[in-house]
Structures are given as structure tokens and as C-alpha cells.
Write an enzyme that holds these catalytic residues in place. Structure first.
Site: not given
Ligand code: CS2
Ligand code: MG
Length: 402
Positions: A37, A122, A147, A159, A210, A212, A236, A262, A283, A312, A316, A339, A402
Site C-alpha cells: 500500500n 472492522h 475490531r 486511526y 489496533d 497502530h 495490536e 503486519e 500478524r 493481517h 489493501d 483479519e 501513523w
């Protein structure tokens, strides 16, 4: 069986995907996901310019030898671009081997270890109330694991929160959009979210979250401890994992299960985490960690330390990755969860597939190979559309994760 040709198909049915298609002299072909991605064209070029030329004429049945050739032969080993390219070749060759044998890949790996693959969806909302409703919607859809991500008061672009009702798609602009992160707002907010989720939905549904990569290790330890009453299935990416030893500090402070990986692309990214049992779920994925061949090695190491898989599966990662992942998940003895962020209808039309969802579980189906194809004519109707992932800055303007 000789490889006679290979091509890279870049398409954008709602989001960009890169797919490798390998053709053989026996008329069989295989496909593999090569999507990274925000860096899609890097992998497309790596395959077109550096990999496909060395594939032509090789024996398609020699999956392991070709994996070793591409890994050792690169000299500049590992990294997300190299390992996604190797993954695409590996997945396509497993697809071909399954088609030649007339079996789904899970049968080649050792057969089914379970009847279905537990997945998590999600749910996200702009605030606690909206997120609680969304979790309820996923429960009604039959999900056993969900999630939960929510907007955070005072934090622009938290996020995991989709714009509108569309599927959450983080790569939203040709140049990175900027989001703001505020750790103290988040640390005060997250326990309230899960307190409300458990109050409304009880403890039968598995809840995941998550982080993130947003926290320092001690902050992650604090959040994990604050979330313990809510019995999460996992927390996560609680802190960046380049320094695997950082998880020793997190582990000292909380029993909330930890999931990472991931963004890992090889067994070396997670060796310490697994051997020291610093995590509970790994992951890593078919598309970013070197394909089925390398993911088998990671899972085997993880099994020695009672670490389970939790691959994961965001939008994407293409349906070609999902098909391969589900064949892997159905077989792998130390499976944890998969996931499953649903793709758009346009994406599903470009990638016809055999996998099906039923009552919280996916099954890869029994088509020979990975059970996914690509409609090249339809793919050609969706040209590449440059997109990048956002960046995050702290409230003082400093770059963050991010
Ligand atoms: C996320 C991903 O699904 C997840 O766990 O971390 O959505 C991640 O943000 C994207 O895959 C990045 O491209
Ligand atoms: Mg994640």
C-alpha cells in the site's frame, strides 16, 4: 513444467492492487498478490525489471528452489518491496502446483486442521456511541470477533475511522494527508470505549483493538493494564516493533494479549518477540512476508513458543492474498484468527474467488490452487490511481507514527 511467461497487472477497482500472473508450458497459470500500500509501483518494477527475466524457463514445480534463488540471489536481502515480490512469485507457484495436483493449496500443506477460519471484522465510529452501534451491526452480521476503533474527542483523524459508511481505506490521497495524534487524549479515552462496549454487548463477543504503533512501551503497558478488565482478544501494534526488546517492558505490565507483525517481512523481524514469548499473535502475511513458503517457517517457529497466527487482512491486501491466506489458515496448526476487511464489489468482480463467509468464519473453498482468479479485461478498466498512506504529527507538529 516450465515457466514460459509472467506479467504484472496493476489495477485500481476502488483501490490499487498489484498482481503477478505466471504462465507455464502446460497451459496452467498462477497468480500472487504483490500489493504494498502506497508503494505499489516499487514492487511492480521489482518484479518486471528484476524478477520476471530470471523466472522464464525455470521449472514451476521447484517452489523452494525459486524462493531461495530470489532471496539469496537478491544480495540486498529482505525489506517490504523484495519480500512482497518474492511472495507474489511464491503464491503464484503454489497456485500452479495446486492446479496441477487438482487440489486446493491447504491439501498440499497437510490438509484441514479446522472446519473454518475464524475471522474478525472492522467496526468503527466517530464516537463511542456510533462505535458501539457498529459493533452491534457486526454481531448481527454473524461475526464472533470484532475490531473496534473510534474517533477520539479533540484528535483529528484518529486511526481506523472510515469516512462515511464506506470501507475504511487509509490511502486516501496522492500525497500523504496529515493527521494529528494526542497520546494522553487517547489513553484517557480508550478504556471508556471498551467499558461501554462490554456494558452494551457483554463478554461473549471477542473484541480487538489496533493501537497502530502510536505509544511508547511504558504507555503501551499502561493501556494494556487499563484494558485488562475488558478481556480483549488482542491489543495490536501497541508500540513500534523495530526494537523487539521494547516488548519486554510492555509484557512486564500487562496480561492483555499482544499482536504484532503486519509490517514485518521476514522471520528475523519477529524472532526475539516469539522466542521470548513477548507476543501472543504474529500478524505476518502471505503477501508481505515472502509468501506461503516463508509464512510456514514463521508459524513453525511461533508454534514452539505457543504463539498463534493472526494474519493481517486489510482491504489493501488483495483477494489473491486472502485466498492464499485462507488456505494457509485452514491448515496451520497454531492458527489464531484472520483479519477480514471486506473488499468492494468492484474488487470482488476483478478477483473472482471461491472463499465464502458464514457465521463468523471464512472457508477458502475447494477450487484447485488458491481459489482466486483475476479478470484481466475487467482489471484493465481500472487504471492505477496514485495514493499514499497518511502521516501523523503530534500536537506540537513533530512527526509521529501513523
Ligand atoms: C491496519 C491496516 O488492518 C490493520 O490492522 O493496521 O488497515 C493498515 O493500516 C493498512 O493495511 C495500511 O496499509
Ligand atoms: Mg493493524
Amino acid at each position: 513444467m516450465k515457466i514460459t511467461g509472467a506479467k504484472v497487472i496493476v489495477t485500481c477497482p476502488g483501490r490499487n492492487f498489484v498482481t503477478l500472473k505466471i504462465e507455464t508450458d502446460q497451459g496452467l497459470y498462477g497468480i500472487g498478490d504483490a500489493t504494498l500500500n502506497g508503494r505499489e509501483l516499487s514492487v511492480a518494477s521489482y518484479l518486471t525489471d528484476h524478477v520476471i527475466p530470471v523466472l522464464i524457463g525455470r521449472d514451476a514445480s521447484r517452489i523452494e528452489d525459486i524462493w531461495q534463488y530470489l532471496y539469496r540471489g537478491a544480495y540486498w536481502r529482505r525489506g517490504p518491496v523484495t519480500m512482497s515480490a518474492i511472495a507474489a512469485v511464491d503464491t503464484a507457484l503454489w497456485d500452479i502446483k495446486g492446479k496441477a495436483a487438482g487440489m486446493p493449496v491447504y491439501q498440499l500443506l497437510g490438509g484441514a486442521s479446522r472446519d473454518g477460519v475464524l475471522v474478525y471484522g472492522h467496526a468503527n465510529g466517530n464516537d463511542i456511541e456510533h462505535t458501539v452501534d457498529e459493533v452491534g451491526r457486526y454481531i448481527e452480521l454473524g461475526y464472533k470477533a470484532i475490531r473496534a476503533q473510534s474517533g477520539i474527542p479533540g484528535v483529528k483523524g484518529a486511526y481506523g475511522v472510515a469516512k462515511g459508511t464506506m470501507y475504511y481505506e487509509p490511502a486516501d490521497s496522492a500525497l500523504p494527508s496529515e493527521t494529528v495524534w494526542n497520546t494522553s487524549s487517547y489513553l484517557n479515552f480508550a478504556p471508556k470505549l471498551f467499558d461501554k462496549l462490554r456494558e452494551v454487548h457483554g463478554y461473549d463477543v471477542e473484541l480487538l483493538h489496533d493501537v497502530h504503533h502510536r505509544l511508547t512501551p511504558i504507555e503501551a503497558g499502561r493501556l494494556g493494564r487499563d484494558l485488562e478488565p475488558y478481556r480483549l482478544f488482542w491489543m495490536e501494534d501497541c508500540t513500534p516493533a523495530e526494537n523487539q526488546e521494547a516488548f519486554r517492558l510492555v509484557r512486564q505490565h500487562t496480561t492483555t494479549p499482544l499482536a504484532v507483525g503486519e509490517i514485518f517481512n521476514s522471520i528475523h523481524d519477529c524472532r526475539t518477540l516469539i522466542q521470548e514469548q513477548l507476543i501472543d499473535y504474529i500478524r505476518t502475511t502471505v503477501v508481505h512476508a515472502g509468501g506461503i513458503t516463508h509464512l510456514k517457517q514463521i508459524a513453525a517457529l511461533a508454534a514452539l513458543y505457543q504463539v498463534r497466527t493472526g494474519s493481517h487482512g486489510a482491504t489493501d491486501l488483495s483477494p489473491a492474498c486472502m485466498g492464499a491466506a485462507l488456505n494457509f489458515d485452514l491448515w496451520v496448526p497454531n492458527f489464531g484468527i484472520q483479519e477480514y476487511m471486506r473488499h468492494t464489489e468492484e474488487t470482488d468482480a476483478v478477483f473472482p474467488h471461491a472463499y465464502t463467509f458464514d457465521d463468523g468464519y471464512l472457508h477458502p473453498g475447494n477450487e484447485p490452487g488458491i481459489g482466486v482468479d483475476i479478470d484481466e479485461a475487467l482489471a484493465a478498466k481500472y487504471p492505477y490511481d496514485p495514493k499514499q498512506l497518511p502521516v501523523a504529527r503530534l500536537t506540537d507538529g513533530a512527526m509521529w507514527n501513523w
